[in-house]
Design a protein around this motif. Structure first.
Motif, PDB file in Angstrom:
ATOM      1  N   LEU A  39       0.830  -1.201   0.000  1.00  0.00           N
ATOM      2  CA  LEU A  39       0.000   0.000   0.000  1.00  0.00           C
ATOM      3  C   LEU A  39       0.866   1.253   0.000  1.00  0.00           C
ATOM      4  N   ASP A  40       1.891   1.283   0.831  1.00  0.00           N
ATOM      5  CA  ASP A  40       2.796   2.438   0.882  1.00  0.00           C
ATOM      6  C   ASP A  40       3.482   2.644  -0.465  1.00  0.00           C
ATOM      7  N   PHE A  41       3.920   1.555  -1.084  1.00  0.00           N
ATOM      8  CA  PHE A  41       4.574   1.640  -2.389  1.00  0.00           C
ATOM      9  C   PHE A  41       3.602   2.188  -3.439  1.00  0.00           C
ATOM     10  N   LEU A  42       2.401   1.624  -3.490  1.00  0.00           N
ATOM     11  CA  LEU A  42       1.417   2.071  -4.472  1.00  0.00           C
ATOM     12  C   LEU A  42       1.045   3.534  -4.259  1.00  0.00           C
ATOM     13  N   SER A  43       0.880   3.931  -3.005  1.00  0.00           N
ATOM     14  CA  SER A  43       0.545   5.323  -2.706  1.00  0.00           C
ATOM     15  C   SER A  43       1.648   6.256  -3.174  1.00  0.00           C
ATOM     16  N   ALA A  48      -0.103   9.711  -7.222  1.00  0.00           N
ATOM     17  CA  ALA A  48      -0.201  10.991  -7.929  1.00  0.00           C
ATOM     18  C   ALA A  48      -1.011  10.859  -9.217  1.00  0.00           C
ATOM     19  N   TYR A  49      -0.921   9.722  -9.881  1.00  0.00           N
ATOM     20  CA  TYR A  49      -1.683   9.526 -11.117  1.00  0.00           C
ATOM     21  C   TYR A  49      -3.185   9.542 -10.827  1.00  0.00           C
ATOM     22  N   TYR A  50      -3.588   8.843  -9.772  1.00  0.00           N
ATOM     23  CA  TYR A  50      -4.999   8.808  -9.397  1.00  0.00           C
ATOM     24  C   TYR A  50      -5.452  10.165  -8.856  1.00  0.00           C
ATOM     25  N   TYR A  51      -4.586  10.807  -8.098  1.00  0.00           N
ATOM     26  CA  TYR A  51      -4.887  12.135  -7.557  1.00  0.00           C
ATOM     27  C   TYR A  51      -5.123  13.119  -8.694  1.00  0.00           C
ATOM     28  N   ASN A  52      -4.224  13.115  -9.676  1.00  0.00           N
ATOM     29  CA  ASN A  52      -4.357  14.020 -10.823  1.00  0.00           C
ATOM     30  C   ASN A  52      -5.615  13.729 -11.622  1.00  0.00           C
TER      31      ASN A  52
END
Length: 84
Positions: A39-43, A48-52
């Motif tokens: 989870l930490d790695f994916l975050s 940022a891709y999902y956030y954007n």
């Protein structure tokens, strides 16, 4: 953008979802520590891709609403001898 963080409860729920995915889809057991590490790695790497994408979607909704407001204002405009 600041780092993506989750509350203790949110992180626990996401970790359970990761563990469930590994169990059901990959037929592998993954421990809590490994799921938290993933989870930490994916975050960090993908967050940022999902956030954007969320920002782009929010911007599109806002632009559509602003067009509605502009149309409503245009409809209120009174005819005069002046032209735009």
């Amino acid at each position: 953008m600041s780092d993506i963080t989750f509350s203790k409860e949110e992180k626990a729920l996401i970790v359970r979802k990761i563990q469930g995915y590994f169990s059901e889809e990959l037929n592998q057991q993954i421990g809590q520590f490994d799921a938290e590490f993933l989870l930490d790695f994916l975050s960090k790497e993908l967050g940022a891709y999902y956030y954007n994408r969320g920002l782009y979607d929010a911007q599109a909704v806002l632009n559509a609403k602003l067009e509605d407001v502009q149309d409503a204002i245009y409809q209120l405009e009174q005819r005069t001898e002046f032209r735009r």
